[in-house]
Design an enzyme around this catalytic site. Sequence first.
Site, mmCIF file in Angstrom:
data_model
loop_
_atom_site.group_PDB
_atom_site.id
_atom_site.type_symbol
_atom_site.label_atom_id
_atom_site.label_comp_id
_atom_site.label_asym_id
_atom_site.label_seq_id
_atom_site.Cartn_x
_atom_site.Cartn_y
_atom_site.Cartn_z
ATOM 1 N N CYS A 132 32.572 35.713 53.375
ATOM 2 C CA CYS A 132 33.304 36.977 53.228
ATOM 3 C C CYS A 132 32.536 37.807 52.204
ATOM 4 C CB CYS A 132 34.757 36.735 52.822
ATOM 5 S SG CYS A 132 34.971 35.976 51.205
ATOM 6 N N ASN A 136 46.008 40.283 38.179
ATOM 7 C CA ASN A 136 46.069 38.933 38.758
ATOM 8 C C ASN A 136 47.353 38.231 38.323
ATOM 9 O OD1 ASN A 136 45.435 37.059 36.271
ATOM 10 N ND2 ASN A 136 44.028 38.788 36.142
ATOM 11 N N ASP A 145 40.645 42.652 26.990
ATOM 12 C CA ASP A 145 39.773 42.650 28.176
ATOM 13 C C ASP A 145 38.538 41.813 27.863
ATOM 14 O OD1 ASP A 145 39.679 44.955 30.729
ATOM 15 O OD2 ASP A 145 38.020 43.547 30.457
ATOM 16 N N CYS A 160 43.099 38.934 45.769
ATOM 17 C CA CYS A 160 41.899 39.481 45.160
ATOM 18 C C CYS A 160 40.864 39.862 46.208
ATOM 19 C CB CYS A 160 41.293 38.471 44.196
ATOM 20 S SG CYS A 160 42.502 37.814 43.064
ATOM 21 N N LYS A 211 33.613 46.405 28.629
ATOM 22 C CA LYS A 211 34.616 47.460 28.780
ATOM 23 C C LYS A 211 35.247 47.830 27.443
ATOM 24 C CE LYS A 211 35.944 46.772 33.567
ATOM 25 N NZ LYS A 211 36.994 46.411 34.527
#
Length: 367
Positions: free
Chosen positions: A325, A122, A53, A180, A77
Amino acid sequence: MRYSRHMIMPEVGRPGQQRLNSAKVLCIGAGGLGSPAAMYLAAAGIGKLGLVDFDEVDLSNLQRQILHGTKDVGRKKLQSAEERLRDLNPNVEVESFDCRLSSANALEIVSDYDVVVDGSDNFPTRYLSNDVCVFAKKPNVYGSVFRFDGQSTVFAPHLGGPCYRCLFPEPPPPGSVPNCAQAGVLGVLPGIIGTIQASEAIKLILGAGEPLIGRLLYFDALKMKFREFNLRRDPQCPVCGDSPTITKPIDYEQFCGVSMNEIPTVSVRELKQKLDARENFQLIDVREPLEYELANIDGARLIPLGELPERLGELDRETLTIVHCHSGQRSAQAVRLMRDAGFAKVFNLEGGIARWSDEIDSDVPQY
Ligand SMILES: [Zn+2]
C-alpha cells in the site's frame, strides 16, 4: 493596544483579558489542529502555551499545518512552532515537550495546565489525553478531522459532561479501523475545527457563553453544514463513571489499525530482486484508485482494501503473493485477511510504495 479589541467587549474587558494572560493551555500536537489553535491562543495572549510534539515537518504537512513554512521542512515541528508563536506574540511563554504523550509523562505534563486542546491524530494519544484530563479534572477540548468532515466537543465530566470513553469505552481492536491509512483531509478543515477548539478554550477561561460540554458539533464541509448532537455522561463509563475501573494512565499500542508483529514481510530490495529475476508471484496493490494514478509499481495489480474480501476469488491461493500500500499499514491488514482466508504464502511489502520510491525507483512519485 494588542488586546484592545478584546478589552472593549463587555464579555471580556480588562478582567477577562487578565484571565487570558494568566491562563495556561496545553496543545497536544503541533499539526493540523494544533496549528490554528496555538496561533489564535497565542494571539489572544494566553499566558503560557504548552506544545507536545515529537515529529518533524514534512512537505506534505504544509497543505494544512500553517504553523510551519517551507523553510522548516526537516526541522522539528516544535522549533518552527515556537518561532512562529514568539513572532506572533512575544508575551506568551511557550513550553515545548519534545516527546510522545505517554503514561509515564502525561499526568505530570497535563497537571500544570488549565485547559487541554487535543489535536492528536491517533487513538492511543486520544485515550491517554482523555483519561489524564479526567483524573486531573481539566477540560479537554476535542477535535478531529477526516476528509471533508470534522467534529469538536469539550469533554469535562467534572463540569457535568461526558468524557471520550463515555462514547467509546475502549479503543477499536487492531485491524478494525483503516484509520491512519491515507484517508486524506481537506487542508482548510483542521483550520476550521482547530479554530473552534481555540474558541472553546478561550470561552472556558473567560467563563463566557455556553461551552460545547455535552454537545458534539459536527461539520460537513461539502454540504457546508453544522449539526449538533447531545452527549450524555455514562454512569458505567470505565474512567469517569460511578465506579471507575481505569484509575491510572494506560499506553495502548502505537498501531495504525493492526498489530504489525505477526505480519510476515519482504523488503523493497527483495521485491526488486524478484521482479528483476522474473519470478512467479502476484503483486497486489491495496490502495485506492486515485493513489494508484498518482504513483504505482510496474506489474502491481490494484485491488483496493475495501474490495479485497469479495475479490479474493480472482487470486491464486498457492502462488507467492506480495501486498503493498502506501506505507505498509493497509497492506498489513490485507495480509492478515488473506492468511485467514487460506493464502499460504502472502507477505507485506515493508514501507510500501513510499519506501520503494525512496530506495529503489525515484521515478515513482512520492505523495
Ligand atoms: Zn466517561
